[in-house]
Design an enzyme around this catalytic site. Structure first.
Site, short mmCIF file in Angstrom:
data_model
loop_
_atom_site.label_atom_id
_atom_site.label_comp_id
_atom_site.label_asym_id
_atom_site.label_seq_id
_atom_site.Cartn_x
_atom_site.Cartn_y
_atom_site.Cartn_z
N LEU A 27 0.82 -1.22 0.00
CA LEU A 27 0.00 0.00 0.00
C LEU A 27 0.85 1.27 0.00
O LEU A 27 1.88 1.34 0.66
CB LEU A 27 -0.92 0.00 1.23
CG LEU A 27 -1.89 -1.18 1.34
CD1 LEU A 27 -2.75 -1.05 2.58
CD2 LEU A 27 -2.75 -1.33 0.09
N HIS A 28 0.38 2.25 -0.76
CA HIS A 28 1.04 3.55 -0.82
C HIS A 28 -0.03 4.64 -0.69
O HIS A 28 -1.23 4.32 -0.52
CB HIS A 28 1.84 3.69 -2.12
CG HIS A 28 1.04 3.34 -3.35
ND1 HIS A 28 -0.04 4.08 -3.76
CD2 HIS A 28 1.15 2.31 -4.23
CE1 HIS A 28 -0.55 3.55 -4.85
NE2 HIS A 28 0.14 2.46 -5.16
N GLY A 45 -1.49 6.39 -2.75
CA GLY A 45 -2.60 6.26 -3.72
C GLY A 45 -3.72 5.44 -3.11
O GLY A 45 -4.90 5.84 -3.11
N HIS A 46 -3.36 4.27 -2.55
CA HIS A 46 -4.38 3.44 -1.88
C HIS A 46 -5.00 4.20 -0.71
O HIS A 46 -6.21 4.15 -0.48
CB HIS A 46 -3.74 2.16 -1.33
CG HIS A 46 -3.17 1.25 -2.36
ND1 HIS A 46 -1.81 1.04 -2.49
CD2 HIS A 46 -3.75 0.49 -3.31
CE1 HIS A 46 -1.59 0.19 -3.47
NE2 HIS A 46 -2.75 -0.17 -3.99
N GLN A 49 -9.12 -0.65 -16.18
CA GLN A 49 -9.66 -1.59 -15.18
C GLN A 49 -10.99 -1.09 -14.61
O GLN A 49 -11.90 -1.87 -14.34
CB GLN A 49 -8.64 -1.77 -14.05
CG GLN A 49 -9.16 -2.58 -12.88
CD GLN A 49 -8.11 -2.91 -11.85
OE1 GLN A 49 -7.39 -3.87 -12.00
NE2 GLN A 49 -8.01 -2.14 -10.78
N LEU A 77 2.05 7.14 -8.36
CA LEU A 77 2.35 6.15 -7.32
C LEU A 77 1.89 4.78 -7.81
O LEU A 77 0.81 4.64 -8.39
CB LEU A 77 1.63 6.51 -6.02
CG LEU A 77 2.08 7.78 -5.31
CD1 LEU A 77 1.43 7.87 -3.93
CD2 LEU A 77 3.60 7.81 -5.15
N SER A 78 2.73 3.78 -7.56
CA SER A 78 2.41 2.41 -7.94
C SER A 78 3.15 1.48 -7.00
O SER A 78 4.29 1.77 -6.60
CB SER A 78 2.88 2.15 -9.38
OG SER A 78 2.97 0.76 -9.63
O1 PAF Z 1 -5.97 -2.82 -8.95
C1 PAF Z 1 -5.66 -3.80 -8.23
O2 PAF Z 1 -4.91 -3.71 -7.28
C2 PAF Z 1 -6.23 -5.16 -8.58
O3 PAF Z 1 -6.34 -5.33 -9.95
C3 PAF Z 1 -7.56 -5.46 -7.88
C4 PAF Z 1 -8.65 -4.52 -8.34
C5 PAF Z 1 -7.39 -5.35 -6.38
C6 PAF Z 1 -8.01 -6.89 -8.19
O4 PAF Z 1 -7.09 -7.83 -7.77
#
Ligand code: PAF
Length: 284
Positions: A33-34, A36-37, A156, A187-188
């Site tokens: 997690l960063h 962004g999350h 996505q 961020l990734s």
């Molecule tokens: O974006 C992500 O981190 C993943 O593709 C997700 C949506 C959690 C599904 O595994």
């Protein structure tokens, strides 16, 4: 924060929230997690009574086994971070919990139509099917009011909205803006795999997209396309896998700015064996 590992635990935690008539926001993640999350978690906390976050590195969405093996895993730091921002539930299932039938017996199959047949849909065969499968299963276990996704994974979000439409799931999908470092780098979770030199050069991805946004005001789609590909490929450690200028509603390539009201440039760049994606609005 409650930590749930089994289906029984997460179902009980969600049932408890529902029994109290409280609203629930949900952020599915693959961990590492960063900020962004964390921006998604904070938005969910603002908009809901309770917030659940799942951490699960989903094998069915990796078309490259090395990518799955090397995907960053920082579970202790993730839990501490979620606790510090005030998430209520962390759902951390194992592969067996998410796929009790065994990975080799997973049979769900999605047809997302044209939105799944471009960009990541071509570059990563089976990837979106795996995303659809896991997010559907997560939504069954965590039937939230709202679910939050970062716009860095622009395609996505369209895929998840289509999955929710096809499966008649009543969870509102909330797209949230890309969070960037001070120098512009998106961020990734994968950024931590970059060497110092790769990280230094990778900033040219976002810097080029920002310039492309300016250029789009006066240049044609084809000119912006060439500018981005040439500029990023001229950076020694960067190699453009694709840059697509698309209709943001349909994900289909455009050839003129007049084709739609919202045009986005989506890029995937390989930096050594790290695959980075980013995108920018070119017209809205
Ligand atoms: O974006 C992500 O981190 C993943 O593709 C997700 C949506 C959690 C599904 O595994």
């Amino acid at each position: 924060m409650i930590i749930c590992k089994t289906r029984k635990e997460i179902s009980a935690a969600v049932a408890n929230i529902r029994k109290q008539g409280r609203s629930l926001g949900f952020i599915p993640t693959m961990g590492a997690l960063h900020q962004g999350h964390i921006s998604l978690v904070k938005k969910s906390i603002e908009e809901n009574d309770c917030t659940a976050v799942s951490i699960f590195v989903n094998p069915t969405q990796f078309n490259n086994q090395n990518d799955l093996k090397t995907y960053p895993r920082t579970i202790d730091a993730d839990i501490a971070l979620l606790e510090s921002v005030g998430a209520d539930i962390a759902f951390i299932p194992t592969v067996d919990v998410m796929y009790p039938e065994g990975l080799e017996n997973v049979t769900e199959s999605y047809d997302f139509g044209p939105i799944g047949q471009v960009m990541e849909g071509i570059a990563r065969p089976g990837h979106f099917n795996g995303v659809g499968i896991v997010v559907h299963r997560l939504f069954e276990l965590v039937p939230a009011d709202r679910a939050y996704f970062g716009m860095k994974d622009f395609q996505q979000i369209a895929i998840i909205k289509e999955m929710v439409r096809q499966r008649d799931i009543h969870i509102e999908i909330i797209p949230c803006p890309i969070v960037r470092e001070e120098d512009g780098m998106a961020l990734s979770s994968r950024n931590i795999r970059l060497s110092e030199e790769q990280r230094k050069q990778a900033v040219q991805i976002s810097q080029t997209l920002f310039k492309a946004q300016e250029l789009a005001k006066t240049a044609s789609v084809a000119e912006v396309q060439t500018f981005v590909e040439t500029t990023v490929n001229s950076v020694p450690l960067l190699s453009v896998e694709y840059f697509s200028i698309v209709n943001a509603h349909t994900m289909q390539p455009v050839t003129s700015w007049d084709e739609t009201d919202w045009v986005v440039g989506c890029i995937t760049v390989n930096v050594g064996d790290v695959r980075l994606i980013d995108n920018i609005t070119l017209k809205k």
